[in-house]
Design an enzyme around this catalytic site. Structure first.
Site, PDB file in Angstrom:
ATOM      1  N   SER A 187       0.987  -1.230  -0.104  1.00 18.57           N
ATOM      2  CA  SER A 187      -0.028   0.055  -0.050  1.00 18.57           C
ATOM      3  C   SER A 187       0.886   1.268  -0.326  1.00 18.57           C
ATOM      4  O   SER A 187       1.961   1.349  -0.808  1.00 18.57           O
ATOM      5  CB  SER A 187      -0.982  -0.030   1.298  1.00 18.57           C
ATOM      6  OG  SER A 187      -1.977   0.738   1.024  1.00 18.57           O
ATOM      7  N   ASP A 449      -8.703  -5.462  -5.627  1.00 17.26           N
ATOM      8  CA  ASP A 449      -8.327  -4.378  -4.947  1.00 17.26           C
ATOM      9  C   ASP A 449      -8.365  -3.085  -5.548  1.00 17.26           C
ATOM     10  O   ASP A 449      -7.725  -2.766  -6.744  1.00 17.26           O
ATOM     11  CB  ASP A 449      -6.840  -4.506  -4.531  1.00 17.26           C
ATOM     12  CG  ASP A 449      -6.023  -3.362  -3.703  1.00 17.26           C
ATOM     13  OD1 ASP A 449      -6.915  -2.572  -3.226  1.00 17.26           O
ATOM     14  OD2 ASP A 449      -5.075  -3.064  -3.706  1.00 17.26           O
ATOM     15  N   HIS A 474      -6.276  -6.525  -1.687  1.00 15.43           N
ATOM     16  CA  HIS A 474      -5.146  -5.525  -1.089  1.00 15.43           C
ATOM     17  C   HIS A 474      -4.042  -6.262  -0.451  1.00 15.43           C
ATOM     18  O   HIS A 474      -4.368  -6.575   0.678  1.00 15.43           O
ATOM     19  CB  HIS A 474      -5.570  -4.466  -0.335  1.00 15.43           C
ATOM     20  CG  HIS A 474      -4.962  -3.254  -0.307  1.00 15.43           C
ATOM     21  ND1 HIS A 474      -4.394  -2.474  -1.445  1.00 15.43           N
ATOM     22  CD2 HIS A 474      -4.446  -2.566   1.018  1.00 15.43           C
ATOM     23  CE1 HIS A 474      -3.720  -1.412  -0.949  1.00 15.43           C
ATOM     24  NE2 HIS A 474      -3.772  -1.518   0.354  1.00 15.43           N
TER      25      HIS A 474
END
Length: 506
Positions: A187, A449, A474
């Site tokens: 991320s 995601d 994710h």
């Protein structure tokens, strides 16, 4: 603000559900790995642990402290502070590489030192494993409080300089100067892993940048477009039912006579008060967040020993939305909200923008948003944007347009729309956005995601490969393997391992 990005360190589900400020990695009632934490808008990314338990790898890692400069770019400022980090030497073999896990928008979780795919890679190559907490998150407090004046020292550029100084000093003190260093993160930390290799190529031999949103943008309506497609992949009617429910709620909000019923339907902590457009937008985004969070982290296998989690998935939510016995789509939408509250033992839902504004402007380290919300939203207002607005017709929600997100920057930090736009432009100018000119960076992303829309999903060059994993969410490749994993997820982990081994020979 919704700025999900998430594979980072832990944050509270309370913050994720109530403030929806950090959907990243996705990140402090239930802890998430702040190595993958960008929220669905507010980098919510504060993810919750999955339900599958995993055995731990070695004894718990003790926190250690490293001295950093407050401002790396002002030689006249000699102020210093202590940054937290963790070490796992269980797999290290003399001459082996060094793996550096980068912290993100939440507290650094030492569980990463005992769990995760990176330890499998480390065991294969005899790597020393380090994890550095991001400045201003967790216990790494560079300043006395979180005032806007002090938050000017919170930026990705300062964080990268922290990493560089940490890497240089640790290498010298531990005799690791000639070792090959690999940066890892998911991320927002995945973006940092990309940029660390990009900006400090003499310090980083290779990077694994999982679910990394490398392109900054003020408006990010594509996030909710992916949510639509992800819901539709389970049941084509699901996003249509969600949209019907959302549209119905928007209409009812216009009539004050319905507010008592809405308060009861969604089990709000206080009577619904709609005095401004910010009030309705915050309420609508809070409810939409139930779907956004579940999609972002769908079946990603975040479970570890001692973790509390849930197995609520897209399938579960779409099952509720398809259950006509619960009533019309609006009633099913309310049922989803109650399910999420029950799952996380929340007695009621605080969906008041007034309360949120009070919490987000509390500058104390003991404040309700100090777990990461106030800090991450500041970064979105001054660097990244990432606002998951309803400005696209190809998504299931209504009522929280870009202007709502931008207004929060002004309310929280006195950052104007013009300043925000300029800051985002500068970020892309500095890092290059999608146009990455480097080598030995691998970019894993999952098709479920929503953050993959701002990431690298196709090979840039042979030395900048993408690993696009169909059907995964994710940062899924970062979590421990499970017998329930999709075959393509298992293959992706193996492929990344082989890429790393090849690069370490170069």
């Amino acid at each position: 603000m919704t700025t999900k990005v998430t594979c980072s360190f832990p944050v509270s589900v309370k913050m994720a559900l109530e403030a929806r400020v950090l959907r990243v990695c996705t990140v402090a009632l239930f802890f998430v790995f702040s190595v993958c934490a960008v929220g669905h808008g507010r980098v919510k990314g504060f993810r919750r642990f999955g339900h599958v338990q995993r055995a731990q790898r070695g004894a718990p890692s003790e926190e250690q402290w490293f001295t950093q400069r407050l401002d790396h770019f002002n030689g006249a400022d000699i102020r210093e502070w202590k940054q937290r980090y963790f070490v796992n030497e269980n797999f290290y073999k003399p001459g082996g590489p060094v793996f550096l896990m980068i912290g993100g928008e939440g507290p650094a979780n030492p569980a990463w030192m005992q769990n995760g795919t990176w330890l499998t890679y480390a065991e294969k190559v005899g790597a020393l494993c380090l994890m550095l907490e991001h400045r201003f998150y967790g216990k790494s407090h560079p300043t006395v409080d979180l005032s806007t004046d002090n938050l000017r020292f919170l930026s990705s550029r300062q964080a990268l300089a922290d990493l560089a100084h940490f890497r240089t000093t640790i290498a010298e003190t531990r005799g690791l100067t000639n070792r090959k260093w690999v940066a890892l993160g998911g991320s927002y930390p995945g973006s940092l892993a990309t940029w660390f290799r990009l900006k400090y190529p003499h310090l980083v031999h290779a990077s694994v940048a999982t679910s990394a949103p490398v392109h900054a943008t003020v408006n990010f309506p594509e996030y909710l477009e992916v949510v639509w497609r992800s819901l539709a992949s389970e049941n084509t009617e699901c996003p249509l039912l969600v949209k019907k429910a959302s549209d119905t709620l928007v209409e009812r909000l216009k009539d004050p006579k319905t507010h008592d019923n809405i308060t009861k339907d969604f089990n709000l902590c206080s009577r619904l008060q709609i005095q401004t457009e910010m009030d309705s937008a915050y309420f609508l985004e809070t409810l939409a967040g139930n779907f956004m969070d579940v999609v972002q982290y769908n079946e990603d296998n975040r479970g570890f020993e001692g973790a509390t989690g849930t197995n609520i998935t897209i399938k579960v939510l779409c099952g509720v939305m398809a259950d006509s016995s619960l009533g019309d789509p609006y009633a099913r939408y309310a049922a989803v909200a109650r399910l999420m509250m029950d799952t996380f033992s929340m007695k009621c839902l605080d969906a008041s923008y007034t309360t949120n504004l009070r919490d987000m402007t509390n500058t104390s380290w003991d404040g309700p948003a100090a777990g990461g919300g106030r800090q991450w939203v500041y970064q979105t207002c001054t660097e990244f944007g990432f606002y998951q607005s309803t400005d696209s017709p190809n998504q299931p929600f209504t009522g929280f347009p870009l202007v709502y997100h931008v207004k929060q920057c002004a309310d929280y930090y006195n950052v104007s729309a013009e300043q925000l736009a300029e800051a985002v432009a500068q970020t892309n100018e500095y890092y290059g956005g999608y146009d990455i000119r480097s080598s030995r960076i691998v970019f894993p992303n999952g098709s479920i995601d929503p953050w993959h829309a701002l990431g690298i999903t196709q090979d840039i060059t042979a030395n900048l490969p993408a690993v696009f994993i169909k059907g995964t969410a994710h940062c899924a490749n970062m979590y421990p393997a499970s017998s329930e994993d999709l075959p393509q997820l298992s293959l992706a982990r193996d492929h990344i391992s082989l890429i790393l081994q090849q690069w370490l020979k170069q």
